[in-house]
Structure formats: C-alpha cells, structure tokens
Design a protein around this motif. Structure first.
Motif, PDB file in Angstrom:
ATOM      1  N   GLY A 153      38.549  29.814  61.308  1.00 55.85           N
ATOM      2  CA  GLY A 153      37.130  30.032  61.518  1.00 55.85           C
ATOM      3  C   GLY A 153      36.410  30.297  60.211  1.00 55.85           C
ATOM      4  N   ASN A 154      35.447  31.204  60.241  1.00 52.33           N
ATOM      5  CA  ASN A 154      34.570  31.482  59.108  1.00 52.33           C
ATOM      6  C   ASN A 154      34.917  32.808  58.442  1.00 52.33           C
ATOM      7  OD1 ASN A 154      33.046  29.161  59.881  1.00 52.33           O
ATOM      8  ND2 ASN A 154      32.005  30.424  61.419  1.00 52.33           N
ATOM      9  N   ILE A 155      34.425  32.972  57.216  1.00 52.23           N
ATOM     10  CA  ILE A 155      34.534  34.238  56.494  1.00 52.23           C
ATOM     11  C   ILE A 155      33.132  34.792  56.288  1.00 52.23           C
ATOM     12  CG2 ILE A 155      35.193  35.381  54.351  1.00 52.23           C
ATOM     13  CD1 ILE A 155      37.398  33.312  54.010  1.00 52.23           C
ATOM     14  N   THR A 156      32.950  36.042  56.700  1.00 57.26           N
ATOM     15  CA  THR A 156      31.714  36.776  56.420  1.00 57.26           C
ATOM     16  C   THR A 156      32.081  37.985  55.581  1.00 57.26           C
ATOM     17  OG1 THR A 156      30.717  36.079  58.517  1.00 57.26           O
ATOM     18  CG2 THR A 156      29.717  37.961  57.396  1.00 57.26           C
ATOM     19  N   ASN A 157      31.563  38.039  54.373  1.00 61.68           N
ATOM     20  CA  ASN A 157      31.952  39.096  53.440  1.00 61.68           C
ATOM     21  C   ASN A 157      30.760  39.963  53.048  1.00 61.68           C
ATOM     22  OD1 ASN A 157      33.487  40.588  51.528  1.00 61.68           O
ATOM     23  ND2 ASN A 157      32.638  39.317  49.893  1.00 61.68           N
ATOM     24  N   ASP A 158      30.849  41.242  53.402  1.00 63.76           N
ATOM     25  CA  ASP A 158      29.884  42.233  52.928  1.00 63.76           C
ATOM     26  C   ASP A 158      30.558  43.293  52.062  1.00 63.76           C
ATOM     27  OD1 ASP A 158      27.248  41.533  53.842  1.00 63.76           O
ATOM     28  OD2 ASP A 158      27.969  41.860  55.883  1.00 63.76           O
ATOM     29  N   GLY A 159      31.826  43.075  51.761  1.00 66.66           N
ATOM     30  CA  GLY A 159      32.567  43.986  50.889  1.00 66.66           C
ATOM     31  C   GLY A 159      33.090  43.238  49.685  1.00 66.66           C
ATOM     32  N   THR A 160      34.414  43.217  49.544  1.00 64.31           N
ATOM     33  CA  THR A 160      35.047  42.526  48.420  1.00 64.31           C
ATOM     34  C   THR A 160      36.212  41.694  48.917  1.00 64.31           C
ATOM     35  OG1 THR A 160      34.470  44.288  46.864  1.00 64.31           O
ATOM     36  CG2 THR A 160      36.255  42.812  46.226  1.00 64.31           C
ATOM     37  N   ILE A 161      36.260  40.457  48.478  1.00 63.08           N
ATOM     38  CA  ILE A 161      37.444  39.610  48.658  1.00 63.08           C
ATOM     39  C   ILE A 161      37.977  39.329  47.275  1.00 63.08           C
ATOM     40  CG2 ILE A 161      38.315  37.380  49.426  1.00 63.08           C
ATOM     41  CD1 ILE A 161      36.092  37.359  51.526  1.00 63.08           C
ATOM     42  N   SER A 162      39.228  39.709  47.049  1.00 63.65           N
ATOM     43  CA  SER A 162      39.767  39.585  45.693  1.00 63.65           C
ATOM     44  C   SER A 162      41.130  38.916  45.685  1.00 63.65           C
ATOM     45  CB  SER A 162      39.866  40.958  45.025  1.00 63.65           C
ATOM     46  OG  SER A 162      40.358  40.815  43.699  1.00 63.65           O
ATOM     47  N   LEU A 163      41.214  37.813  44.936  1.00 61.22           N
ATOM     48  CA  LEU A 163      42.495  37.178  44.628  1.00 61.22           C
ATOM     49  C   LEU A 163      42.943  37.561  43.216  1.00 61.22           C
ATOM     50  CD1 LEU A 163      41.182  35.388  46.941  1.00 61.22           C
ATOM     51  CD2 LEU A 163      42.615  33.526  46.072  1.00 61.22           C
ATOM     52  N   ASN A 164      42.174  38.438  42.600  1.00 58.03           N
ATOM     53  CA  ASN A 164      42.399  38.822  41.214  1.00 58.03           C
ATOM     54  C   ASN A 164      42.919  40.252  41.138  1.00 58.03           C
ATOM     55  OD1 ASN A 164      42.279  38.357  38.395  1.00 58.03           O
ATOM     56  ND2 ASN A 164      40.352  39.487  38.267  1.00 58.03           N
ATOM     57  N   THR A 165      43.959  40.544  41.947  1.00 58.94           N
ATOM     58  CA  THR A 165      44.522  41.894  42.001  1.00 58.94           C
ATOM     59  C   THR A 165      45.997  41.843  41.673  1.00 58.94           C
ATOM     60  OG1 THR A 165      44.876  41.625  44.372  1.00 58.94           O
ATOM     61  CG2 THR A 165      42.838  42.723  43.690  1.00 58.94           C
ATOM     62  N   GLY A 166      46.635  42.992  41.662  1.00 59.83           N
ATOM     63  CA  GLY A 166      48.047  43.050  41.288  1.00 59.83           C
ATOM     64  C   GLY A 166      48.223  42.640  39.842  1.00 59.83           C
ATOM     65  N   SER A 167      49.133  41.707  39.592  1.00 56.25           N
ATOM     66  CA  SER A 167      49.361  41.194  38.239  1.00 56.25           C
ATOM     67  C   SER A 167      48.538  39.937  37.969  1.00 56.25           C
ATOM     68  CB  SER A 167      50.853  40.895  38.041  1.00 56.25           C
ATOM     69  OG  SER A 167      51.627  42.058  38.214  1.00 56.25           O
ATOM     70  N   ASN A 168      47.602  39.665  38.874  1.00 54.72           N
ATOM     71  CA  ASN A 168      46.700  38.515  38.728  1.00 54.72           C
ATOM     72  C   ASN A 168      47.479  37.209  38.614  1.00 54.72           C
ATOM     73  OD1 ASN A 168      44.318  37.070  38.568  1.00 54.72           O
ATOM     74  ND2 ASN A 168      44.076  37.392  36.363  1.00 54.72           N
ATOM     75  N   THR A 169      48.486  37.046  39.513  1.00 54.10           N
ATOM     76  CA  THR A 169      49.279  35.811  39.483  1.00 54.10           C
ATOM     77  C   THR A 169      49.065  34.953  40.724  1.00 54.10           C
ATOM     78  OG1 THR A 169      51.190  36.901  40.510  1.00 54.10           O
ATOM     79  CG2 THR A 169      51.067  36.914  38.087  1.00 54.10           C
ATOM     80  N   THR A 170      48.123  35.325  41.576  1.00 56.59           N
ATOM     81  CA  THR A 170      47.903  34.542  42.795  1.00 56.59           C
ATOM     82  C   THR A 170      47.544  33.104  42.451  1.00 56.59           C
ATOM     83  OG1 THR A 170      47.264  36.427  44.165  1.00 56.59           O
ATOM     84  CG2 THR A 170      46.432  34.278  44.837  1.00 56.59           C
ATOM     85  N   SER A 171      48.368  32.179  42.956  1.00 58.54           N
ATOM     86  CA  SER A 171      48.182  30.763  42.639  1.00 58.54           C
ATOM     87  C   SER A 171      47.944  29.933  43.893  1.00 58.54           C
ATOM     88  CB  SER A 171      49.409  30.233  41.891  1.00 58.54           C
ATOM     89  OG  SER A 171      50.575  30.373  42.705  1.00 58.54           O
ATOM     90  N   GLN A 172      47.730  30.611  45.016  1.00 59.70           N
ATOM     91  CA  GLN A 172      47.469  29.944  46.283  1.00 59.70           C
ATOM     92  C   GLN A 172      46.042  30.272  46.721  1.00 59.70           C
ATOM     93  OE1 GLN A 172      50.155  27.948  47.708  1.00 59.70           O
ATOM     94  NE2 GLN A 172      50.777  28.391  45.597  1.00 59.70           N
ATOM     95  N   ARG A 173      45.370  29.304  47.292  1.00 55.34           N
ATOM     96  CA  ARG A 173      43.962  29.506  47.621  1.00 55.34           C
ATOM     97  C   ARG A 173      43.779  30.095  49.018  1.00 55.34           C
ATOM     98  NH1 ARG A 173      45.141  24.115  47.638  1.00 55.34           N
ATOM     99  NH2 ARG A 173      44.657  22.891  49.525  1.00 55.34           N
ATOM    100  N   ILE A 174      42.600  30.619  49.265  1.00 56.54           N
ATOM    101  CA  ILE A 174      42.181  31.086  50.573  1.00 56.54           C
ATOM    102  C   ILE A 174      41.306  30.003  51.181  1.00 56.54           C
ATOM    103  CG2 ILE A 174      40.193  32.370  49.630  1.00 56.54           C
ATOM    104  CD1 ILE A 174      40.717  34.464  51.834  1.00 56.54           C
ATOM    105  N   LYS A 175      41.507  29.728  52.462  1.00 56.87           N
ATOM    106  CA  LYS A 175      40.833  28.602  53.097  1.00 56.87           C
ATOM    107  C   LYS A 175      40.141  29.051  54.375  1.00 56.87           C
ATOM    108  CE  LYS A 175      41.750  23.962  55.020  1.00 56.87           C
ATOM    109  NZ  LYS A 175      42.796  22.935  55.280  1.00 56.87           N
TER     110      LYS A 175
END
Length: 394
Positions: A319-341
C-alpha cells in the motif's frame, strides 16, 4: 444441580459451595433470602440478562444480598443473546466461559462492564461482544484463552473495544489453544477490537507458527510495551485484510512480523506516540507488509544495516506510506543497501518537520510505483525510483 423451572425461596441463604455446579438455565431464583456463589463453585447462567447485583433482572432475583465471589467460575450457557450483567465480578480469579448455544447471530454474550480475570478465558460456543469495554487478562502465571474441539469463535465490539493482555509484574505466557487453525477461522477478533500486549506478557497464538495459527486479528494488534512483551514460541497470529499491527512504544521487530505470507505477515503497520521501531532487529532479510505504513509525529521507522532483500527491495509495503515522523535508512553503521518500496509516499501529511532520510550506501533508496508528495524534509543520498508512467511529484 440443574433448575427446570423458576424457583422462589423464603428467608435464608442459598449457597453454591466450592466444588458444586448449579445450572440455572434460563430460570429465575427469587425470594426474600440471599444468594452466594462461593469461591470454587460453578454457576451456569442462561438468562438473557445474565446475573445482576440487584433488581428484578437476570437469573438471580432474590431481594436479599447477592454475592458473586471472584473465585467462582461463571459459564454463560444461554440459547439467545445474553449480557453478562453487572453481577459478574469486575475482577475474577475463576474461569469465565462463553458457551452460548443459540443460532448465529442470536448467540452473542455482551460484556456489561470492564472486567479483569487472572483465570482462564474459555470460549467454546457463540460469540463475545466487548461492547466498547476492556476485558483484561492479567496474571503472574500462565494463562489460557481456550477453545474446544477446534471451534471457531469471534470476539467483536464497537469502537474502543479492547482485549488487554497484562501482567501483575511477573513475566508469563498467554496461550491460545483448542481453536481451529485456518486464516479467518479459529479465534477471530472483529475490526473494532484492539488486542493490546502489555509488559511482561507474551502471547502464543497456537498452530505451528508458519502456516497455521489459532488467532486471526481482524482489528488491531498493539505492542504496548518493550519489556518482555512479544510473541512467544514463534507462533504469531494471522492478520486479516484491513487489520493493523500497531507499535505504541519503541520496539524491535520480533515474531509478530516474521513472515511474508501466512501467520506473522501484517497488513497495515502504524507507529504512534514517540516510538522508534527497528524493522531489521538483527534479521538481515526481506520484510513485507500487505497494506500501508503510517509513521506518526515523533516516531521513527528505522531500517539499519539491511543488506539482503528481494531483487534489491529490503522492506516492501503493498500500500502507501504516510510519514509525519522519521523514516531512516541511514542508521546503524549506514550500510543499508536495500530499498524501501511502496505505492504512494506522502511525506509530511500533517507535520512539516517530517523527514525521510535514505541510506548513504548504494541501493539504500526508495521505490514508488505511484505518486510522491513531499511537504517536509527528504534527504536522498542516492536515488528515488518512480516506476509509473503516471507518477506525480508534488
């Protein structure tokens, strides 16, 4: 003892002693004396109005004192719709049984007041309507929500109906047992019912945990504590279409969301309060939900160090994403290499300080098959894919 007709008694005390069972069926016990259901006794209640503390209503209508002890067992056995009645103790230690044998839809027992039990909740026949109230299971020892003979049973209710699973302070497991194991069968909660899992309480939904479960969530399943509050024995519920898995506190994803189909596969996911949710939690694999993601103001949906997915997708919402906070793929050791869909993204639906923060590692971006509406902050370190010929950016 089973009543076969109405019965009027004179002065004195009618006592159901410990170990005894009295089946009142639909009949009325009246008279000038008093009535006591002792701890350890069992009272079978067939009247449409259940049991009441006073007045000319329910199975017990004596004019003297009516004492329904917390340690007695109360079984609702009507053949038409019933109310529990205000005589049912607000705090129970005995077993509460719903065993109404009426024909659907006239086989529902409706809760008359908020009720807490540390005993077993037995749901063998009929249905239970929480009536916009809270039914709490709270104990320091193992508890059971028990069916019988692989039956199907529905817990329904108006808005604000809640089944709260809590603890007196000692960690314990609530086990669902005895129900059917198919999706949409077994024990089913209605669209207005919120199952709330509180501190020191684990829930075992039965079945085998991978293809079968005895619980289908039709409304909301809320994680309300990060303190020993989780799915036990890797046996999560089914989530029906339109249902919501809600995180009201900071939480690390566990067995409540551990699959991409069957039990443990959520539909809608929401974050509320000031929660931070770690969707990876050390399990480096593809995550999928069948509905929408809603991130409330003050909340964070975190995707740390996710390097394994499905065709480059690490977390997918159908479905859809509604964001009024924070969505972060830039956390931990910043190694996330997979996307959010997802289909559509609205960033800053009602909060202009909302943030989407993508990964600094190649691949850790976002894919949308629909539209992108940005009313807030978006940090795109690599790329955002819009895979639709009709996509709009606004």
């Amino acid at each position: 003892l089973q009543f076969l007709s109405n019965a009027a008694f004179g002065a004195g005390i009618i006592s159901v002693l410990s170990g005894a069972t009295v089946d009142l069926q639909q009949y009325v016990v009246s008279g000038s004396g008093s009535f006591t259901a002792s701890n350890g006794s069992t009272l079978k209640i067939g009247n449409a109005n259940g049991i009441t503390s006073s007045g000319s209503s329910g199975n017990v209508q004596v004019s003297g004192t009516r004492t329904f002890n917390a340690g007695a067992n109360y079984t609702y056995t009507g053949t038409t719709n019933q109310s529990t009645g205000n005589g049912l103790p607000a705090s129970l230690t005995g077993t509460l049984t719903i065993a109404n044998t009426g024909t659907n839809p006239t086989n529902v027992v409706t809760l008359s007041q908020a009720t807490t039990t540390s005993g077993t909740l037995s749901l063998t026949n009929g249905g239970l309507d929480l009536n916009a109230l809270t039914l709490t299971l709270s104990s320091n020892a193992a508890q059971s929500i028990a069916g019988s003979g692989s039956n199907n049973f529905t817990i329904s209710g108006a808005a604000n109906s809640k089944l709260a699973l809590s603890s007196g302070g000692t960690s314990h497991v609530v086990t669902v047992s005895g129900f059917g194991t198919t999706n949409g069968g077994g024990l089913v909660t209605g669209s207005n019912v919120n199952i709330e899992l509180n501190s020191n309480t684990q829930l075992d939904c039965g079945g085998n945990g991978t293809s079968t479960s005895m619980l289908t969530v039709g409304g909301t399943f809320t994680l309300n504590s990060g303190t020993s509050s989780n799915i036990a024995n890797a046996k999560p519920p089914f989530y029906a279409s339109g249902s919501t898995l809600a995180y009201a506190v900071s939480y690390n994803r566990f067995n409540e969301w551990n699959a991409t189909s069957g039990p443990g596969y959520p539909q809608n996911v929401t974050l509320s309060g000031t929660s931070t949710f770690n969707v990876v939690n050390g399990t480096n694999s593809y995550k999928k939900a069948g509905g929408n993601l809603t991130v409330g103001s003050g909340c964070t949906f975190s995707v740390p160090d996710l390097t394994t997915g499905s065709s480059g997708v690490g977390v997918e919402f159908l479905g859809n994403i509604t964001n009024d906070g924070t969505i972060s793929l830039n956390t931990g050791s910043n190694t996330t290499s997979q996307r959010i869909k997802a289909v559509n993204l609205t960033n800053g639906n009602s909060n202009a300080t909302a943030t989407v923060n993508l990964s600094g590692t190649v691949g850790g971006d976002m894919e949308l098959t629909g539209n992108y509406t940005d009313n807030a902050n978006f940090t795109d370190r690599k790329s955002t894919r819009l895979n639709s010929s009709h996509a709009n950016i606004s």
